[in-house]
Design a protein around this motif. Structure first.
Motif, PDB file in Angstrom:
ATOM      1  N   PRO A 190      54.840 -10.211  63.805  1.00  0.00           N
ATOM      2  CA  PRO A 190      55.172  -9.753  62.100  1.00  0.00           C
ATOM      3  C   PRO A 190      54.555 -10.585  61.107  1.00  0.00           C
ATOM      4  N   SER A 191      54.344 -10.291  60.006  1.00  0.00           N
ATOM      5  CA  SER A 191      53.817 -11.017  58.787  1.00  0.00           C
ATOM      6  C   SER A 191      55.158 -11.202  58.230  1.00  0.00           C
ATOM      7  N   ALA A 192      55.220 -12.517  57.574  1.00  0.00           N
ATOM      8  CA  ALA A 192      56.336 -12.999  56.920  1.00  0.00           C
ATOM      9  C   ALA A 192      55.866 -14.191  55.893  1.00  0.00           C
ATOM     10  N   ASN A 193      56.482 -14.249  54.733  1.00  0.00           N
ATOM     11  CA  ASN A 193      56.220 -15.213  53.705  1.00  0.00           C
ATOM     12  C   ASN A 193      57.646 -16.131  53.807  1.00  0.00           C
ATOM     13  N   SER A 194      57.367 -17.269  53.646  1.00  0.00           N
ATOM     14  CA  SER A 194      58.494 -18.273  53.483  1.00  0.00           C
ATOM     15  C   SER A 194      58.068 -19.424  52.853  1.00  0.00           C
ATOM     16  N   ALA A 195      58.944 -20.455  52.633  1.00  0.00           N
ATOM     17  CA  ALA A 195      58.470 -21.625  51.943  1.00  0.00           C
ATOM     18  C   ALA A 195      57.852 -22.400  52.936  1.00  0.00           C
ATOM     19  N   PRO A 225      51.037 -18.604  61.250  1.00  0.00           N
ATOM     20  CA  PRO A 225      51.727 -17.336  60.827  1.00  0.00           C
ATOM     21  C   PRO A 225      53.055 -17.463  61.823  1.00  0.00           C
ATOM     22  N   ALA A 226      53.108 -17.802  62.841  1.00  0.00           N
ATOM     23  CA  ALA A 226      54.468 -17.920  63.773  1.00  0.00           C
ATOM     24  C   ALA A 226      55.298 -18.718  63.080  1.00  0.00           C
ATOM     25  N   ILE A 227      55.071 -19.760  62.495  1.00  0.00           N
ATOM     26  CA  ILE A 227      56.040 -20.877  61.957  1.00  0.00           C
ATOM     27  C   ILE A 227      56.479 -20.195  60.561  1.00  0.00           C
ATOM     28  N   SER A 228      55.842 -19.490  59.897  1.00  0.00           N
ATOM     29  CA  SER A 228      56.018 -18.763  58.540  1.00  0.00           C
ATOM     30  C   SER A 228      57.180 -17.918  58.964  1.00  0.00           C
ATOM     31  N   TRP A 229      56.913 -16.983  60.105  1.00  0.00           N
ATOM     32  CA  TRP A 229      57.954 -16.256  60.533  1.00  0.00           C
ATOM     33  C   TRP A 229      58.965 -16.585  61.212  1.00  0.00           C
ATOM     34  N   ALA A 230      58.874 -17.638  61.572  1.00  0.00           N
ATOM     35  CA  ALA A 230      60.350 -18.636  62.463  1.00  0.00           C
ATOM     36  C   ALA A 230      61.163 -19.019  61.339  1.00  0.00           C
ATOM     37  N   ARG A 231      60.653 -19.616  60.285  1.00  0.00           N
ATOM     38  CA  ARG A 231      61.424 -19.858  59.039  1.00  0.00           C
ATOM     39  C   ARG A 231      62.091 -18.876  58.210  1.00  0.00           C
ATOM     40  N   ALA A 232      61.416 -17.823  58.101  1.00  0.00           N
ATOM     41  CA  ALA A 232      61.592 -16.655  57.149  1.00  0.00           C
ATOM     42  C   ALA A 232      62.888 -15.911  57.781  1.00  0.00           C
ATOM     43  N   THR A 233      62.856 -16.120  59.431  1.00  0.00           N
ATOM     44  CA  THR A 233      63.905 -15.229  60.085  1.00  0.00           C
ATOM     45  C   THR A 233      65.030 -16.050  60.462  1.00  0.00           C
ATOM     46  N   GLN A 289      65.832 -31.054  58.912  1.00  0.00           N
ATOM     47  CA  GLN A 289      66.524 -31.377  57.803  1.00  0.00           C
ATOM     48  C   GLN A 289      66.589 -32.493  57.055  1.00  0.00           C
ATOM     49  N   ASP A 290      66.043 -32.792  55.968  1.00  0.00           N
ATOM     50  CA  ASP A 290      66.207 -34.199  55.578  1.00  0.00           C
ATOM     51  C   ASP A 290      67.563 -34.447  54.996  1.00  0.00           C
ATOM     52  N   SER A 291      67.858 -35.733  54.533  1.00  0.00           N
ATOM     53  CA  SER A 291      69.540 -36.288  54.132  1.00  0.00           C
ATOM     54  C   SER A 291      69.656 -35.211  52.725  1.00  0.00           C
ATOM     55  N   ASP A 292      68.833 -34.961  51.963  1.00  0.00           N
ATOM     56  CA  ASP A 292      69.224 -34.050  50.860  1.00  0.00           C
ATOM     57  C   ASP A 292      69.305 -32.574  51.151  1.00  0.00           C
ATOM     58  N   GLY A 293      69.439 -32.261  52.460  1.00  0.00           N
ATOM     59  CA  GLY A 293      69.700 -31.044  52.781  1.00  0.00           C
ATOM     60  C   GLY A 293      68.482 -30.176  52.839  1.00  0.00           C
ATOM     61  N   VAL A 294      67.295 -30.664  52.701  1.00  0.00           N
ATOM     62  CA  VAL A 294      66.096 -29.691  52.565  1.00  0.00           C
ATOM     63  C   VAL A 294      65.242 -29.684  53.797  1.00  0.00           C
ATOM     64  N   TYR A 295      64.811 -28.657  54.137  1.00  0.00           N
ATOM     65  CA  TYR A 295      64.030 -28.572  55.237  1.00  0.00           C
ATOM     66  C   TYR A 295      62.528 -28.658  55.093  1.00  0.00           C
ATOM     67  N   ARG A 296      61.898 -30.025  55.002  1.00  0.00           N
ATOM     68  CA  ARG A 296      60.582 -30.081  54.800  1.00  0.00           C
ATOM     69  C   ARG A 296      59.742 -30.380  56.030  1.00  0.00           C
ATOM     70  N   THR A 297      60.216 -30.598  57.043  1.00  0.00           N
ATOM     71  CA  THR A 297      59.172 -30.725  58.317  1.00  0.00           C
ATOM     72  C   THR A 297      59.605 -29.950  59.435  1.00  0.00           C
ATOM     73  N   PHE A 298      58.540 -29.649  59.912  1.00  0.00           N
ATOM     74  CA  PHE A 298      58.802 -28.621  61.323  1.00  0.00           C
ATOM     75  C   PHE A 298      58.412 -29.518  62.363  1.00  0.00           C
ATOM     76  N   GLY A 299      57.557 -30.196  62.513  1.00  0.00           N
ATOM     77  CA  GLY A 299      56.932 -30.984  63.925  1.00  0.00           C
ATOM     78  C   GLY A 299      56.389 -30.240  64.768  1.00  0.00           C
ATOM     79  N   PRO A 300      55.227 -29.450  64.394  1.00  0.00           N
ATOM     80  CA  PRO A 300      54.800 -28.340  65.256  1.00  0.00           C
ATOM     81  C   PRO A 300      53.933 -28.711  66.486  1.00  0.00           C
ATOM     82  N   ASN A 301      53.653 -30.399  66.810  1.00  0.00           N
ATOM     83  CA  ASN A 301      53.173 -30.757  67.675  1.00  0.00           C
ATOM     84  C   ASN A 301      54.328 -31.595  68.805  1.00  0.00           C
ATOM     85  N   SER A 302      55.390 -31.564  67.953  1.00  0.00           N
ATOM     86  CA  SER A 302      56.704 -32.522  68.732  1.00  0.00           C
ATOM     87  C   SER A 302      56.962 -31.631  69.987  1.00  0.00           C
TER      88      SER A 302
END
Length: 520
Positions: free
Chosen positions: A387-392, A405-413, A420-433
């Motif tokens: 499915p298509s999905a929009n996310s931050a 597209p998969a990571i956009s969907w994973a975050r939207a759902t 999560q960073d120390s300030d509570g914001v999710y800025r990184t995903f680590g796609p190759n981790s």
């Protein structure tokens, strides 16, 4: 052949002599129920008592009886002719005469002294009837129809059947031309998780007929989702001539275009002679080929994906012989047919559904490679139907890559949130981790909860039986416990003890197995 109705069929007389009148009746149809002559008798004792008038009266009476008998005899002719007009067509091809299966090959049963079993799986691959390895054979299956009658599908699956191609019917779109065992066969394959395709035996003589045959298939496929192709079976004798090449190509195009438009993969079935002589138009390059040649090898020189190797296969759960087939493919160089994830069906499950495959521009599956977060997101996204999905956006994700597209969907759902960073914001995903086993457990639990709407709960009793259960992170404990309860995670047995190894990286083969278990 001349048949006679004996005296006991019409009158039981002990008279030694009788006058016999013969009524000729020529057999007009194959189902003519009466013999070629009818006998009417007047016994000697009755004849001697007759005067001239009595004999004349008897003669007239006899003539009237004869008229009645002839009228009665004619009635079944009309009835049977009408029945023949409405009788569904029966197969006539290189395999059938009037629907009866022909013996088109010598017996391929192994001799008692043979050191191999034909068509069986060995460490080297599948064996042919002469003991050689069948090149590129990756799966063994069967094709079945009402001719095979009742099938114990569970026994067949346990006997090594990895796929089935089921006849749904024959000819144009009439309910009385549905295969009598279609519904049972398809429901059993779905119940037991046996991958299947379908085929329809064609009687088409025109493009319009072929379109009706496509409608026939589509009507029966409603509510079903075969993972193997829909095959158009071309073998009827009436079109077995080179002058019909263009018509056969046009009919196949009409059928395949209509079925493909509804989202199904299509293919063509024919024997080697048909492929070499009649199905030669370039249009046939567009579809999967299924070639029948009852031999120890298939001699077709163009690309084909399925080989029907014998009509004398034996499979547990099926009375009598059954057609055996092999799916041909160039399996990855690092996948062995006897590997645990292949024998369990996990490899077939994810590759047939195109959830996982080889690395781009390679012939490697990487079963024991550690799986990455981008790969997990992509597999789960494909499971959900892409499915298509929009996310931050994540700062470290190239959304032009395969996993974008998969990571956009994973975050939207909320299936995978990122780091999560120390300030509570999710800025990184680590796609190759790389993904640890406890991280993968959490991702699968999130998918089950948010996409499949399952309740995720575990008392972790089964998890705590593992020696290293205390190494599971607190945030992953319930997810890991749920995965153990669902048998998605079995752990490792070492030195008589069971380990869960939560901090170890998960293999791609393990992901395939867990996906199959989750969806079963």
């Amino acid at each position: 052949m001349i048949e006679r109705i004996t005296r006991r069929n019409f009158c039981r007389s002990k008279a030694p002599e009788a006058t016999v009148f013969m009524i000729p009746a020529i057999r007009q149809v194959s189902k003519w129920p009466y013999p070629a002559t009818i006998e009417v008798t007047i016994h000697k004792t009755a004849r001697s008592m007759m005067g001239e008038r009595m004999r004349a009266l008897a003669k007239k009476t006899l003539q009237l009886c004869l008229v009645v008998l002839l009228a009665l005899a004619a009635t079944p002719l009309l009835a049977f002719a009408s029945e023949d007009a409405n009788t569904p067509p029966r197969e006539n091809s290189w395999r059938y005469i009037d629907g009866d299966h022909l013996d088109t090959e010598d017996s391929l049963e192994p001799l008692a002294s043979s050191s191999f079993v034909p068509w069986s799986l060995t460490a080297d691959g599948y064996l042919s009837s002469d003991g050689s390895v069948i090149p590129h054979a990756v799966r063994k299956g069967i094709d079945v129809s009402e001719h095979n009658r009742f099938i114990d599908w569970e026994a067949a699956k346990n006997d090594g059947v990895q796929f089935a191609i089921i006849r749904c019917g024959y000819g144009s779109d009439f309910p009385d031309q549905d295969d009598l065992y279609w519904q049972r066969n398809v429901s059993e394959c779905e119940r037991l998780g046996i991958p299947y395709g379908v085929y329809l035996y064609s009687y088409a003589q025109s493009i319009e007929d072929a379109q009706s045959e496509a409608d026939h298939v589509l009507r029966l496929l409603s509510g079903h989702n075969p993972s193997y192709p829909v095959f158009y079976d071309l073998e009827e004798n009436s079109l077995a001539a080179t002058e019909h090449r263009s018509l056969l190509a046009s009919m196949a195009t009409a059928f395949c275009n209509k079925v493909t438009a509804q989202g199904y993969e299509v293919g063509i079935y024919a024997n080697l002679y048909w492929w070499n002589n009649f199905l030669t138009d370039p249009v046939f390059e567009n579809w999967t080929r299924w070639v029948a040649q009852y031999n120890y090898r298939c001699d077709y020189t163009k690309n084909y994906q399925y080989w029907q190797c014998t009509s004398k296969g034996t499979i547990k759960g099926i009375d009598g012989y059954v057609d055996l087939n092999f799916e041909l493919g160039y399996k990855p160089d690092d996948v062995e047919l006897n590997d645990w994830y292949v024998l369990s069906g996990a490899y077939d499950y994810v590759t047939e559904r195109k959830l996982m495959g080889t690395y781009s521009y390679t012939n490697l599956f990487g079963p024991y490679d550690s799986i990455t977060r981008g790969q997990v997101a992509t597999i789960l996204w494909r499971m959900a139907g892409e499915p298509s999905a929009n996310s931050a956006l994540f700062d470290d994700v190239d959304y032009g890559e395969f996993y974008g597209p998969a990571i956009s969907w994973a975050r939207a759902t909320g299936v995978i949130n990122g780091y999560q960073d120390s300030d509570g914001v999710y800025r990184t995903f680590g796609p190759n981790s790389y993904v640890t086993r406890e991280q993968l457990a959490a991702m699968l639990a999130n998918y089950a909860s948010k996409i499949n709407h399952e309740t995720i709960y575990s008392n972790c009793k089964a998890l705590d039986e593992r020696v290293d259960a205390n190494l599971v992170s607190s945030w992953a404990r319930e997810s890991m416990g749920w995965c153990v309860d669902k048998k998605l995670v079995s752990g490792v047995h070492l030195n008589g003890q069971d380990y869960i190894q939560p901090q170890s990286y998960a293999w791609r083969a393990s992901m395939a197995s867990m996906v199959m278990m989750l969806e079963s």
